[in-house]
Design a protein around this motif. Structure first.
Motif, PDB file in Angstrom:
ATOM      1  N   GLY A  59       0.817  -1.211   0.000  1.00  0.00           N
ATOM      2  CA  GLY A  59       0.000   0.000   0.000  1.00  0.00           C
ATOM      3  C   GLY A  59       0.850   1.260   0.000  1.00  0.00           C
ATOM      4  O   GLY A  59       0.548   2.229  -0.709  1.00  0.00           O
ATOM      5  N   ILE A  60       1.919   1.242   0.761  1.00  0.00           N
ATOM      6  CA  ILE A  60       2.822   2.402   0.812  1.00  0.00           C
ATOM      7  C   ILE A  60       3.483   2.609  -0.548  1.00  0.00           C
ATOM      8  O   ILE A  60       3.590   3.742  -1.035  1.00  0.00           O
ATOM      9  CB  ILE A  60       3.884   2.214   1.919  1.00  0.00           C
ATOM     10  CG1 ILE A  60       3.204   2.268   3.289  1.00  0.00           C
ATOM     11  CG2 ILE A  60       4.979   3.266   1.813  1.00  0.00           C
ATOM     12  CD1 ILE A  60       4.074   1.795   4.439  1.00  0.00           C
ATOM     13  N   TYR A 104       0.390  12.617  -0.627  1.00  0.00           N
ATOM     14  CA  TYR A 104       1.030  13.609   0.233  1.00  0.00           C
ATOM     15  C   TYR A 104       2.002  12.920   1.206  1.00  0.00           C
ATOM     16  O   TYR A 104       1.681  11.893   1.821  1.00  0.00           O
ATOM     17  CB  TYR A 104      -0.051  14.371   1.002  1.00  0.00           C
ATOM     18  CG  TYR A 104       0.440  15.520   1.819  1.00  0.00           C
ATOM     19  CD1 TYR A 104       1.088  16.608   1.223  1.00  0.00           C
ATOM     20  CD2 TYR A 104       0.243  15.546   3.198  1.00  0.00           C
ATOM     21  CE1 TYR A 104       1.520  17.678   1.979  1.00  0.00           C
ATOM     22  CE2 TYR A 104       0.670  16.619   3.960  1.00  0.00           C
ATOM     23  CZ  TYR A 104       1.312  17.674   3.347  1.00  0.00           C
ATOM     24  OH  TYR A 104       1.741  18.743   4.092  1.00  0.00           O
ATOM     25  N   CYS A 105       3.213  13.472   1.303  1.00  0.00           N
ATOM     26  CA  CYS A 105       4.302  12.867   2.080  1.00  0.00           C
ATOM     27  C   CYS A 105       3.910  12.526   3.518  1.00  0.00           C
ATOM     28  O   CYS A 105       4.259  11.458   4.027  1.00  0.00           O
ATOM     29  CB  CYS A 105       5.505  13.806   2.114  1.00  0.00           C
ATOM     30  SG  CYS A 105       6.240  14.115   0.502  1.00  0.00           S
ATOM     31  N   ASP A 106       3.211  13.419   4.173  1.00  0.00           N
ATOM     32  CA  ASP A 106       2.826  13.197   5.563  1.00  0.00           C
ATOM     33  C   ASP A 106       1.951  11.956   5.696  1.00  0.00           C
ATOM     34  O   ASP A 106       2.079  11.201   6.669  1.00  0.00           O
ATOM     35  CB  ASP A 106       2.102  14.429   6.121  1.00  0.00           C
ATOM     36  CG  ASP A 106       1.898  14.324   7.619  1.00  0.00           C
ATOM     37  OD1 ASP A 106       2.893  14.140   8.346  1.00  0.00           O
ATOM     38  OD2 ASP A 106       0.726  14.400   8.055  1.00  0.00           O
ATOM     39  N   ASP A 107       1.086  11.709   4.736  1.00  0.00           N
ATOM     40  CA  ASP A 107       0.230  10.528   4.763  1.00  0.00           C
ATOM     41  C   ASP A 107       1.058   9.245   4.593  1.00  0.00           C
ATOM     42  O   ASP A 107       0.801   8.237   5.246  1.00  0.00           O
ATOM     43  CB  ASP A 107      -0.838  10.604   3.678  1.00  0.00           C
ATOM     44  CG  ASP A 107      -1.810  11.757   3.906  1.00  0.00           C
ATOM     45  OD1 ASP A 107      -1.967  12.188   5.074  1.00  0.00           O
ATOM     46  OD2 ASP A 107      -2.416  12.229   2.923  1.00  0.00           O
ATOM     47  N   VAL A 108       2.070   9.310   3.729  1.00  0.00           N
ATOM     48  CA  VAL A 108       2.955   8.155   3.536  1.00  0.00           C
ATOM     49  C   VAL A 108       3.736   7.890   4.820  1.00  0.00           C
ATOM     50  O   VAL A 108       3.860   6.741   5.267  1.00  0.00           O
ATOM     51  CB  VAL A 108       3.911   8.376   2.341  1.00  0.00           C
ATOM     52  CG1 VAL A 108       4.902   7.224   2.214  1.00  0.00           C
ATOM     53  CG2 VAL A 108       3.127   8.560   1.048  1.00  0.00           C
ATOM     54  N   ILE A 109       4.247   8.938   5.420  1.00  0.00           N
ATOM     55  CA  ILE A 109       5.019   8.795   6.661  1.00  0.00           C
ATOM     56  C   ILE A 109       4.154   8.194   7.766  1.00  0.00           C
ATOM     57  O   ILE A 109       4.609   7.350   8.534  1.00  0.00           O
ATOM     58  CB  ILE A 109       5.623  10.156   7.076  1.00  0.00           C
ATOM     59  CG1 ILE A 109       6.715  10.544   6.076  1.00  0.00           C
ATOM     60  CG2 ILE A 109       6.176  10.106   8.493  1.00  0.00           C
ATOM     61  CD1 ILE A 109       7.190  11.973   6.191  1.00  0.00           C
TER      62      ILE A 109
END
Length: 110
Positions: free
Chosen positions: A44-45, A54-59
């Motif tokens: 999923g990642i 958005y980067c924050d969501d991935v993190i």
């Protein structure tokens, strides 16, 4: 229902290269289920990155996955302590303590 972690036990062979874990089937199933879920999280990642999420969501997802991996490590560590370490200490093998310290240091690097 009993905690499957407390049933986890591993035993060592005399030769270091022959050492194996011997976890009850229920513990193996629990660990496999957790690892399958983690595998799905990783896919999923990867998809999130491919879709420019958005980067924050991935993190956030990476953090959740790391937490899940830490849970697997805790289960294995508990089984190792209650099984392998206890068994080897009862056999007079104190070298297992040095191995345990190295293992804990590896876990704490995360």
């Amino acid at each position: 229902m009993e905690n499957p972690v407390t049933e986890a036990a591993c035993h060592t062979e005399e030769a270091v290269s022959c050492r194996k874990s011997h976890h009850p089937e229920r513990v193996k199933k629990d660990l496999t289920t957790r690892l399958n879920r983690i595998e799905g999280q990783i896919r999923g990642i990867k998809g999130m990155i491919e879709k420019d999420v958005y980067c924050d969501d991935v993190i956030t997802q990476l953090s959740a996955t790391q937490s899940a991996l830490n849970s697997v490590a805790k289960i294995l560590l508990e089984g190792h302590l209650k099984g392998c370490v206890v068994d080897r200490l009862s056999e007079g093998d104190e070298e297992v303590l040095d191995e345990l310290l190295v293992t804990i240091q590896k876990l704490m690097k995360k």
